[in-house]
Design a protein around this motif. Structure first.
Motif, PDB file in Angstrom:
ATOM      1  N   LYS A  32      -6.718  10.238  -8.695  1.00  0.00           N
ATOM      2  CA  LYS A  32      -5.271  10.046  -8.508  1.00  0.00           C
ATOM      3  C   LYS A  32      -4.717  10.938  -7.399  1.00  0.00           C
ATOM      4  CE  LYS A  32      -5.183   7.239 -12.019  1.00  0.00           C
ATOM      5  NZ  LYS A  32      -5.038   5.765 -11.788  1.00  0.00           N
ATOM      6  N   ALA A  33      -5.570  11.703  -6.730  1.00  0.00           N
ATOM      7  CA  ALA A  33      -5.116  12.625  -5.691  1.00  0.00           C
ATOM      8  C   ALA A  33      -4.501  11.872  -4.517  1.00  0.00           C
ATOM      9  CB  ALA A  33      -6.281  13.482  -5.214  1.00  0.00           C
ATOM     10  N   ASN A  34      -3.631  12.567  -3.801  1.00  0.00           N
ATOM     11  CA  ASN A  34      -3.039  11.952  -2.602  1.00  0.00           C
ATOM     12  C   ASN A  34      -4.102  11.695  -1.539  1.00  0.00           C
ATOM     13  OD1 ASN A  34      -0.611  14.115  -3.522  1.00  0.00           O
ATOM     14  ND2 ASN A  34       0.037  12.033  -3.075  1.00  0.00           N
ATOM     15  N   VAL A  35      -5.015  12.650  -1.384  1.00  0.00           N
ATOM     16  CA  VAL A  35      -6.052  12.540  -0.354  1.00  0.00           C
ATOM     17  C   VAL A  35      -7.422  12.667  -1.004  1.00  0.00           C
ATOM     18  CG1 VAL A  35      -6.998  13.501   1.776  1.00  0.00           C
ATOM     19  CG2 VAL A  35      -4.518  13.542   1.377  1.00  0.00           C
ATOM     20  N   MET A  79       0.843  -1.201   0.000  1.00  0.00           N
ATOM     21  CA  MET A  79       0.000   0.000   0.000  1.00  0.00           C
ATOM     22  C   MET A  79       0.873   1.244   0.000  1.00  0.00           C
ATOM     23  SD  MET A  79      -2.931   1.141   2.741  1.00  0.00           S
ATOM     24  CE  MET A  79      -4.021  -0.216   2.302  1.00  0.00           C
ATOM     25  N   ALA A  80       0.579   2.194  -0.918  1.00  0.00           N
ATOM     26  CA  ALA A  80       1.351   3.431  -1.004  1.00  0.00           C
ATOM     27  C   ALA A  80       1.177   4.250   0.270  1.00  0.00           C
ATOM     28  CB  ALA A  80       0.907   4.230  -2.222  1.00  0.00           C
ATOM     29  N   LYS A  81       2.271   4.915   0.687  1.00  0.00           N
ATOM     30  CA  LYS A  81       2.263   5.690   1.922  1.00  0.00           C
ATOM     31  C   LYS A  81       1.765   7.116   1.725  1.00  0.00           C
ATOM     32  CE  LYS A  81       3.942   2.305   4.330  1.00  0.00           C
ATOM     33  NZ  LYS A  81       3.093   1.583   5.320  1.00  0.00           N
ATOM     34  N   ASP A  82       1.438   7.493   0.501  1.00  0.00           N
ATOM     35  CA  ASP A  82       0.965   8.857   0.256  1.00  0.00           C
ATOM     36  C   ASP A  82      -0.409   8.861  -0.415  1.00  0.00           C
ATOM     37  OD1 ASP A  82       1.731   7.845  -2.162  1.00  0.00           O
ATOM     38  OD2 ASP A  82       2.873   9.609  -2.804  1.00  0.00           O
ATOM     39  N   ARG A  83      -1.154   7.785  -0.243  1.00  0.00           N
ATOM     40  CA  ARG A  83      -2.512   7.697  -0.781  1.00  0.00           C
ATOM     41  C   ARG A  83      -3.481   7.432   0.370  1.00  0.00           C
ATOM     42  NH1 ARG A  83      -3.974   6.583  -5.847  1.00  0.00           N
ATOM     43  NH2 ARG A  83      -5.340   4.882  -5.196  1.00  0.00           N
ATOM     44  N   PHE A  84      -4.353   8.405   0.631  1.00  0.00           N
ATOM     45  CA  PHE A  84      -5.226   8.329   1.795  1.00  0.00           C
ATOM     46  C   PHE A  84      -6.694   8.498   1.395  1.00  0.00           C
ATOM     47  CE2 PHE A  84      -1.145  10.008   3.229  1.00  0.00           C
ATOM     48  CZ  PHE A  84      -0.867   9.221   4.348  1.00  0.00           C
ATOM     49  N   TYR A  88      -5.686  16.987  -3.575  1.00  0.00           N
ATOM     50  CA  TYR A  88      -6.912  16.603  -2.869  1.00  0.00           C
ATOM     51  C   TYR A  88      -8.081  16.465  -3.846  1.00  0.00           C
ATOM     52  CZ  TYR A  88      -4.272  17.965   1.267  1.00  0.00           C
ATOM     53  OH  TYR A  88      -3.309  18.066   2.235  1.00  0.00           O
ATOM     54  N   TYR A  89      -8.984  15.553  -3.486  1.00  0.00           N
ATOM     55  CA  TYR A  89     -10.222  15.378  -4.236  1.00  0.00           C
ATOM     56  C   TYR A  89     -11.347  15.051  -3.254  1.00  0.00           C
ATOM     57  CZ  TYR A  89     -13.542  14.170  -7.836  1.00  0.00           C
ATOM     58  OH  TYR A  89     -14.642  14.175  -8.648  1.00  0.00           O
ATOM     59  N   PRO A  90     -12.519  15.676  -3.435  1.00  0.00           N
ATOM     60  CA  PRO A  90     -12.933  16.691  -4.400  1.00  0.00           C
ATOM     61  C   PRO A  90     -12.076  17.971  -4.307  1.00  0.00           C
ATOM     62  CG  PRO A  90     -14.847  15.740  -3.325  1.00  0.00           C
ATOM     63  CD  PRO A  90     -13.655  15.247  -2.567  1.00  0.00           C
ATOM     64  N   PRO A  91     -12.012  18.726  -5.389  1.00  0.00           N
ATOM     65  CA  PRO A  91     -11.073  19.865  -5.456  1.00  0.00           C
ATOM     66  C   PRO A  91     -11.398  21.015  -4.528  1.00  0.00           C
ATOM     67  CG  PRO A  91     -12.494  19.779  -7.411  1.00  0.00           C
ATOM     68  CD  PRO A  91     -12.714  18.492  -6.668  1.00  0.00           C
ATOM     69  N   ILE A  92     -12.515  20.959  -3.796  1.00  0.00           N
ATOM     70  CA  ILE A  92     -12.806  22.008  -2.814  1.00  0.00           C
ATOM     71  C   ILE A  92     -11.869  21.929  -1.620  1.00  0.00           C
ATOM     72  CG2 ILE A  92     -15.242  22.116  -3.441  1.00  0.00           C
ATOM     73  CD1 ILE A  92     -15.806  20.539  -0.844  1.00  0.00           C
ATOM     74  N   TRP A  93     -11.196  20.787  -1.444  1.00  0.00           N
ATOM     75  CA  TRP A  93     -10.362  20.578  -0.269  1.00  0.00           C
ATOM     76  C   TRP A  93      -8.915  20.979  -0.546  1.00  0.00           C
ATOM     77  CZ3 TRP A  93     -13.378  19.941   3.679  1.00  0.00           C
ATOM     78  CH2 TRP A  93     -14.585  19.256   3.535  1.00  0.00           C
ATOM     79  N   ASP A  94      -8.232  21.393   0.515  1.00  0.00           N
ATOM     80  CA  ASP A  94      -6.790  21.619   0.470  1.00  0.00           C
ATOM     81  C   ASP A  94      -6.228  21.374   1.860  1.00  0.00           C
ATOM     82  OD1 ASP A  94      -7.112  24.038   2.031  1.00  0.00           O
ATOM     83  OD2 ASP A  94      -7.660  25.088   0.184  1.00  0.00           O
ATOM     84  N   SER A  95      -4.959  21.594   2.032  1.00  0.00           N
ATOM     85  CA  SER A  95      -4.313  21.268   3.310  1.00  0.00           C
ATOM     86  C   SER A  95      -4.760  22.181   4.447  1.00  0.00           C
ATOM     87  CB  SER A  95      -2.791  21.355   3.158  1.00  0.00           C
ATOM     88  OG  SER A  95      -2.398  22.659   2.758  1.00  0.00           O
ATOM     89  N   ASP A  96      -5.414  23.295   4.133  1.00  0.00           N
ATOM     90  CA  ASP A  96      -5.813  24.254   5.161  1.00  0.00           C
ATOM     91  C   ASP A  96      -7.248  24.076   5.650  1.00  0.00           C
ATOM     92  OD1 ASP A  96      -3.337  25.582   5.109  1.00  0.00           O
ATOM     93  OD2 ASP A  96      -3.970  26.783   3.380  1.00  0.00           O
ATOM     94  N   ASN A  97      -8.094  23.377   4.894  1.00  0.00           N
ATOM     95  CA  ASN A  97      -9.516  23.337   5.275  1.00  0.00           C
ATOM     96  C   ASN A  97     -10.051  21.938   5.571  1.00  0.00           C
ATOM     97  OD1 ASN A  97      -9.787  22.142   2.769  1.00  0.00           O
ATOM     98  ND2 ASN A  97     -11.099  23.734   1.887  1.00  0.00           N
ATOM     99  N   LEU A  98      -9.168  20.951   5.757  1.00  0.00           N
ATOM    100  CA  LEU A  98      -9.625  19.577   5.969  1.00  0.00           C
ATOM    101  C   LEU A  98     -10.478  19.424   7.221  1.00  0.00           C
ATOM    102  CD1 LEU A  98      -6.769  17.068   5.038  1.00  0.00           C
ATOM    103  CD2 LEU A  98      -8.870  17.583   3.799  1.00  0.00           C
TER     104      LEU A  98
END
Length: 388
Positions: free
Chosen positions: A110-113, A1-6, A78-88
């Motif tokens: 294919k997004a990381n998260v 399992m990839a370590k950067d796919r959540f 991130y997917y859906p694209p409304i998300w980013d590292s600041d609003n999770l």
């Protein structure tokens, strides 16, 4: 399992067992897409009264060692694209529009998260299970059972309460029957005499073969002879309970209910057979979401978890097909089909909650005679069937 796919599994319904149902579906998505699942229930969930905590972990052991903070990497996509590292940590108030949440897009991202905050039924996901997956070839209920046993682990302090109650009240009381009765919702009144003009989320088709009413009888005559009658909420439970008592000599009936009046009713009818936990129950005139203080919400959540887990230790179970709690009980273990029943009203191939009041057409004696004379089968009225 990839370590950067959540796959970040956020809250969906804010009702404890409803969100567990939601979590199980997304855990299957995580396995199908080879992602690391991370469950996060925010502070404003119904049974999370603590600031800056993960509500899921108030009742269940963590799925793994990752937290939502491990997913807030500036370089992640991130997917859906409304998300980013600041609003999770924020909830999306527009998720009910299902924008960017098509199941195919979620599975193929294919997004990381990938953020999962809407509900997918396991039934929808089964076609995507590959042959090398452990759940390949399983039924819907078997998949739920597989996921529940693999991932859902009750906190030790709650487990102690569950086992303590079982040892004190049920261990020597087999065969035992668990019965989940939801409080009657007086606002749920369905007038089935003209069902097509209404649009209600509770209506679902029942996929059984029910013959149509005789077309030889003039519709005006039918309309004239039929009158409305009420199907009383929750009364159907007692017939099945009595059958099990007579057939299996049930010694204990473990009652799960959020209603004070229901508890009194069952004690009056079944006497010393009835056992129940000491939990918060509402009277008929109280709001369903009533809570005393936010800091006691974990106690209320424990009561919900405890009741469901104790019910799963019984030999038989009768529940409500429109209840997440009842469905949770059926998924905690592999019940023999004859030992478990979920109830609902069914009228003209539509399903309605068993704790709702139904208004159905009452057939005149003369009309019933005409139907028998023409050899036509009468439609089901207010019946209930096994949900499995």
């Amino acid at each position: 399992m990839a370590k950067d796919r959540f796959l970040l599994i956020k809250a969906w319904s804010y009702v404890l067992w409803g969100d567990i149902d939601h979590v199980l579906g997304h855990l299957l998505i995580a396995e199908i897409t080879d992602r690391i699942p991370v469950v996060y229930w925010p502070t404003h969930c119904l049974n999370n009264g603590f600031v800056q905590t993960n509500g899921f972990e108030l009742y269940f052991e963590p799925i793994n060692s990752y937290s939502i903070f491990d997913l807030t990497h500036p370089q992640y996509t991130y997917y859906p694209p409304i998300w980013d590292s600041d609003n999770l940590l924020v909830d999306d108030n527009t998720k009910d529009t299902w924008t960017f949440r098509n199941v195919g897009d979620i599975l193929g991202s294919k997004a990381n998260v990938v953020v999962g905050d809407v509900y997918y039924n396991v039934y929808e996901l089964i076609p995507f299970i590959k042959k090398n997956h452990a759940a390949y070839g399983m039924s819907v209920e078997q998949v739920y059972h597989y996921l529940f046993n693999k991932y859902i682990r009750i906190k030790p302090d709650i487990n102690m309460e569950i086992q303590g109650f079982y040892n004190s009240w049920l261990k020597d009381g087999h065969p035992a029957l668990a019965v989940h009765v939801r409080r009657v919702n007086e606002e749920l009144v369905f007038d089935t005499r003209d069902a097509d003009k209404f649009d209600n989320q509770y209506w679902n088709k029942v996929y059984t073969k029910v013959k149509k009413e005789s077309d030889r009888i003039d519709e005006k005559v039918v309309k004239y002879l039929k009158k409305g009658k009420h199907k009383e909420p929750n009364k159907a439970y007692h017939r099945d309970i009595q059958k099990l008592i007579e057939k299996y000599n049930i010694k204990r009936i473990f009652l799960l209910t959020d209603c004070q009046e229901t508890l009194k009713e069952y004690i009056r009818i079944y006497g010393s057979r009835i056992v129940y936990t000491d939990c918060k129950r509402l009277s008929a005139d109280q709001e369903l979401t009533y809570m005393e203080n936010p800091m006691v919400k974990r106690r209320r959540g424990i009561e919900v978890v405890k009741d469901a887990c104790i019910a799963a230790k019984c030999d038989f179970f009768i529940g409500n097909d429109f209840s997440h709690l009842s469905h949770a009980v059926t998924r905690m273990k592999d019940w023999p089909s004859r030992n478990m029943k979920l109830l609902y009203w069914v009228y003209r191939k539509r399903k309605y909650p068993i704790n709702a009041r139904l208004v159905v057409r009452k057939e005149n004696v003369f009309l019933s005679f005409l139907k028998r004379l023409f050899g036509k089968r009468v439609s089901q009225e207010g019946g209930y069937f096994n949900a499995r």
